[in-house]
Design an enzyme around this catalytic site. Structure first.
Site, PDB file in Angstrom:
ATOM      1  CG  HIS A 225      -0.330   0.231   2.511  1.00  0.00           C
ATOM      2  ND1 HIS A 225       0.196  -0.801   3.237  1.00  0.00           N
ATOM      3  CD2 HIS A 225      -0.107   1.344   3.250  1.00  0.00           C
ATOM      4  CE1 HIS A 225       0.716  -0.338   4.366  1.00  0.00           C
ATOM      5  NE2 HIS A 225       0.549   0.981   4.391  1.00  0.00           N
TER       6      HIS A 225
HETATM    7  C1  UD1 Z   1      -2.454   5.578   5.603  1.00  0.00           C
HETATM    8  C2  UD1 Z   1      -1.178   6.181   6.195  1.00  0.00           C
HETATM    9  C3  UD1 Z   1      -0.051   5.188   6.055  1.00  0.00           C
HETATM   10  C4  UD1 Z   1      -0.407   3.857   6.667  1.00  0.00           C
HETATM   11  C5  UD1 Z   1      -1.728   3.353   6.077  1.00  0.00           C
HETATM   12  C6  UD1 Z   1      -2.128   2.118   6.814  1.00  0.00           C
HETATM   13  C7  UD1 Z   1      -0.827   8.608   5.989  1.00  0.00           C
HETATM   14  C8  UD1 Z   1      -0.129   9.665   5.251  1.00  0.00           C
HETATM   15  N1  UD1 Z   1      -0.783   7.372   5.459  1.00  0.00           N
HETATM   16  O1  UD1 Z   1      -2.243   5.379   4.221  1.00  0.00           O
HETATM   17  O2  UD1 Z   1       1.098   5.690   6.728  1.00  0.00           O
HETATM   18  O3  UD1 Z   1       0.609   2.941   6.409  1.00  0.00           O
HETATM   19  O4  UD1 Z   1      -2.731   4.356   6.259  1.00  0.00           O
HETATM   20  O5  UD1 Z   1      -3.085   1.379   6.164  1.00  0.00           O
HETATM   21  O6  UD1 Z   1      -1.411   8.858   7.014  1.00  0.00           O
HETATM   22  N2  UD1 Z   1      -9.721   4.619   1.687  1.00  0.00           N
HETATM   23  C9  UD1 Z   1     -10.860   3.843   1.698  1.00  0.00           C
HETATM   24  N3  UD1 Z   1     -11.402   3.518   2.908  1.00  0.00           N
HETATM   25  C10 UD1 Z   1     -10.886   3.939   4.094  1.00  0.00           C
HETATM   26  C11 UD1 Z   1      -9.728   4.731   4.056  1.00  0.00           C
HETATM   27  C12 UD1 Z   1      -9.157   5.047   2.850  1.00  0.00           C
HETATM   28  O7  UD1 Z   1     -11.361   3.450   0.673  1.00  0.00           O
HETATM   29  O8  UD1 Z   1     -11.440   3.595   5.155  1.00  0.00           O
HETATM   30  C13 UD1 Z   1      -9.121   4.945   0.377  1.00  0.00           C
HETATM   31  C14 UD1 Z   1      -9.438   6.376  -0.053  1.00  0.00           C
HETATM   32  O9  UD1 Z   1      -9.652   6.386  -1.418  1.00  0.00           O
HETATM   33  C15 UD1 Z   1      -8.167   7.121   0.257  1.00  0.00           C
HETATM   34  C16 UD1 Z   1      -7.094   6.058   0.100  1.00  0.00           C
HETATM   35  O10 UD1 Z   1      -7.697   4.845   0.496  1.00  0.00           O
HETATM   36  O11 UD1 Z   1      -7.965   8.223  -0.572  1.00  0.00           O
HETATM   37  C17 UD1 Z   1      -5.862   6.326   0.957  1.00  0.00           C
HETATM   38  O12 UD1 Z   1      -6.216   6.512   2.318  1.00  0.00           O
HETATM   39  P1  UD1 Z   1      -5.295   7.426   3.289  1.00  0.00           P
HETATM   40  O13 UD1 Z   1      -5.774   7.350   4.682  1.00  0.00           O
HETATM   41  O14 UD1 Z   1      -5.144   8.791   2.707  1.00  0.00           O
HETATM   42  O15 UD1 Z   1      -3.882   6.787   3.152  1.00  0.00           O
HETATM   43  P2  UD1 Z   1      -3.452   5.269   3.223  1.00  0.00           P
HETATM   44  O16 UD1 Z   1      -2.865   4.882   1.918  1.00  0.00           O
HETATM   45  O17 UD1 Z   1      -4.560   4.454   3.764  1.00  0.00           O
HETATM   46  N1  UDP Z   2      -3.449  -5.976   9.012  1.00  0.00           N
HETATM   47  C1  UDP Z   2      -4.676  -6.618   9.120  1.00  0.00           C
HETATM   48  N2  UDP Z   2      -5.330  -7.023   7.990  1.00  0.00           N
HETATM   49  C2  UDP Z   2      -4.812  -6.830   6.757  1.00  0.00           C
HETATM   50  C3  UDP Z   2      -3.557  -6.199   6.635  1.00  0.00           C
HETATM   51  C4  UDP Z   2      -2.907  -5.767   7.789  1.00  0.00           C
HETATM   52  O1  UDP Z   2      -5.160  -6.837  10.236  1.00  0.00           O
HETATM   53  O2  UDP Z   2      -5.477  -7.218   5.766  1.00  0.00           O
HETATM   54  C5  UDP Z   2      -2.777  -5.480  10.240  1.00  0.00           C
HETATM   55  C6  UDP Z   2      -1.366  -5.953  10.458  1.00  0.00           C
HETATM   56  O3  UDP Z   2      -1.331  -7.181  11.130  1.00  0.00           O
HETATM   57  C7  UDP Z   2      -0.790  -4.823  11.305  1.00  0.00           C
HETATM   58  C8  UDP Z   2      -1.478  -3.610  10.745  1.00  0.00           C
HETATM   59  O4  UDP Z   2      -2.650  -4.069  10.104  1.00  0.00           O
HETATM   60  O5  UDP Z   2      -1.160  -5.012  12.663  1.00  0.00           O
HETATM   61  C9  UDP Z   2      -0.542  -2.932   9.775  1.00  0.00           C
HETATM   62  O6  UDP Z   2      -1.225  -1.958   9.070  1.00  0.00           O
HETATM   63  P1  UDP Z   2      -0.752  -1.399   7.653  1.00  0.00           P
HETATM   64  O7  UDP Z   2       0.137  -2.375   6.971  1.00  0.00           O
HETATM   65  O8  UDP Z   2      -1.980  -0.964   6.970  1.00  0.00           O
HETATM   66  O9  UDP Z   2       0.029  -0.069   8.065  1.00  0.00           O
HETATM   67  P2  UDP Z   2       1.565   0.294   8.344  1.00  0.00           P
HETATM   68  O10 UDP Z   2       2.040  -0.554   9.455  1.00  0.00           O
HETATM   69  O11 UDP Z   2       2.315   0.111   7.071  1.00  0.00           O
HETATM   70  O12 UDP Z   2       1.508   1.745   8.688  1.00  0.00           O
END
Ligand code: UD1
Ligand code: UDP
Length: 392
Positions: A225
């Site tokens: 991601h």
């Molecule tokens: C965010 C964090 C990242 C973290 C990740 C964990 C920042 C800058 N990024 O990235 O550090 O590793 O979360 O998963 O804070 N969306 C949905 N449903 C949701 C949320 C998001 O569909 O519930 C979609 C939206 O289109 C959105 C995109 O995902 O624009 C990205 O979501 P966003 O929270 O901006 O960043 P992540 O890539 O999720």
């Molecule tokens: N995780 C989960 N389901 C998934 C993918 C990740 O429960 O399908 C959990 C994972 O075990 C960890 C957390 O989500 O506890 C990590 O989140 P993510 O990779 O989204 O974020 P990051 O750590 O990169 O910020």
């Protein structure tokens, strides 16, 4: 006015240490769960949970509350998605009245997401102390939005709780005082150890056809991601060629993050039938899969740590990591994003030549206890605190 306590003949009620705890995105939830549990064990702490609503899909948020027994948030700011500026600004705007209403002694933030920096900034501008859990991690790559969030949050926080030794040096190099830095272990691993026995009873193995009776077949888990890997369709398509080649050897389970889901259609690749794309799964199912996998491929931050704690081989599809201890001590290998290198590293693991690892010091399931102990020692509750409202 009547106070309960020992100020002359008047009594003072030693008010609890009021802490607003912040969550916003999926990885914040396994970090906050043990902290909320520990704070609730202490009557001298009043923990309040606030969700910014950065993540709002049930599979990224609600399911974690349910499975991990996290109390429902007192407030949800419902900021939703947006550009970095918009999302950060919405959190800043919406958290300020909440902080003013509750007047906490402390705001506790975890990790490195936009919600983390936004709330920290709002709090310090109101003169409220900030505690940052998972401080000091640095990828030294300012192209990562999280790196900016980490540097800024650490510059603002009064309490810097770190998971590994490198973080201490990183913070000191940035001029943070040694006495504000506390090596406490890893709250994400507190959750892993607490929930692993339950996770291993998950039916996900049967559901995905990975389990026959008690026997698990060999399989890999993939998550992607990071914007640098998924936002450009050519890069995502390139990574998928390596994954396809691995799927020709073992099933690869790929719970797809919504950011990635949006780009997959554009990447236009037809993937190997043994590459199983599924929606994001709940924490217990995911932990079950991680613990039984032969190989994990990821660009996640937290999953690098979880695989190290589980002793499961992890290939990190990035050029850098902010969690170097997972490489120096754990099972993690930084393989980058060149498909040939990914395939070579994966084949070595599948051939039984995985890098051995050990669990880093203090990743023992007790980090939340250490954090709460420091907070109570350094910020004892009592009537002298500015939030200690007199009881009449
Ligand atoms: C965010 C964090 C990242 C973290 C990740 C964990 C920042 C800058 N990024 O990235 O550090 O590793 O979360 O998963 O804070 N969306 C949905 N449903 C949701 C949320 C998001 O569909 O519930 C979609 C939206 O289109 C959105 C995109 O995902 O624009 C990205 O979501 P966003 O929270 O901006 O960043 P992540 O890539 O999720
Ligand atoms: N995780 C989960 N389901 C998934 C993918 C990740 O429960 O399908 C959990 C994972 O075990 C960890 C957390 O989500 O506890 C990590 O989140 P993510 O990779 O989204 O974020 P990051 O750590 O990169 O910020």
């Amino acid at each position: 006015m009547l106070y309960y306590g020992s100020f002359g003949r008047k009594a003072f009620i030693p008010m609890a240490l009021k802490i607003i705890n912040i969550v916003g995105a999926r990885p914040n939830l396994p970090k906050i769960a043990p902290l909320m549990r520990e704070m609730q064990r202490h009557p001298e702490i009043e923990p309040i949970l606030v969700h910014t609503g950065q993540h709002y899909d049930a599979t990224l948020s609600d399911i974690f509350f349910r499975q991990m027994g996290i109390p429902a948030p007192r407030v949800n700011l419902e900021v939703g998605s947006g550009s970095h500026a918009v999302q950060t600004a919405e959190v800043l705007k919406r958290i300020e009245p909440v902080l003013l209403e509750h007047q906490p002694d402390l705001v506790l933030v975890v990790g490195d997401v936009n919600s983390t920096i936004a709330v920290s900034l709002a709090a310090v501008k109101l003169g409220i102390s900030v505690a940052h859990v998972e401080a000091g991690l640095r990828s030294f790559d300012r192209g990562m939005p999280e790196e900016i969030n980490r540097i800024l949050t650490d510059a603002l926080a009064d309490y810097l709780f770190v998971t590994e030794e490198d973080a201490i040096q990183n913070l000191q190099k940035e001029g943070r005082p040694r006495e504000s830095i506390h090596l406490v272990g890893n709250v994400m691993i507190d959750s892993l150890r607490y929930f692993l026995p339950t996770a291993q009873k998950s039916p996900i193995g049967e559901d995905l056809g990975l389990k026959n009776g008690a026997e698990w077949q060999r399989f890999a888990v993939l998550t992607l991601h990071r914007p640098s890997n998924v936002d450009a369709t050519e890069k995502l398509a390139e990574l998928l060629t390596a994954v396809d080649a691995i799927a020709a050897q073992v099933p690869v389970i790929f719970p797809v993050h919504p950011r990635t889901q949006q780009r997959l259609a554009q990447a236009g690749s037809t993937t190997h039938p043994r590459l199983k794309l599924i929606p994001p799964v709940g924490y217990l199912d995911f932990l079950c899969l991680l613990s039984k996998a032969m190989l994990v491929l990821t660009d996640s931050g937290g999953i690098q740590e979880e695989t190290t704690a589980l002793g499961v081989p992890c290939l990190t599809l990035r050029e850098n990591t902010e969690r170097p201890i997972t490489i120096s001590q754990g099972t993690n290998q930084l393989v980058g994003t060149d498909p040939r290198k990914i395939l070579t590293a994966a084949e070595a693991v599948l051939a039984g030549k995985a890098k051995p690892g050990r669990i880093p010091p203090l990743w023992d399931g007790h980090a939340a206890e250490r954090i709460v102990e420091v907070l109570l020692r350094k910020s004892p509750p009592g009537p002298h605190r500015k939030s200690a409202l007199p009881v009449t």
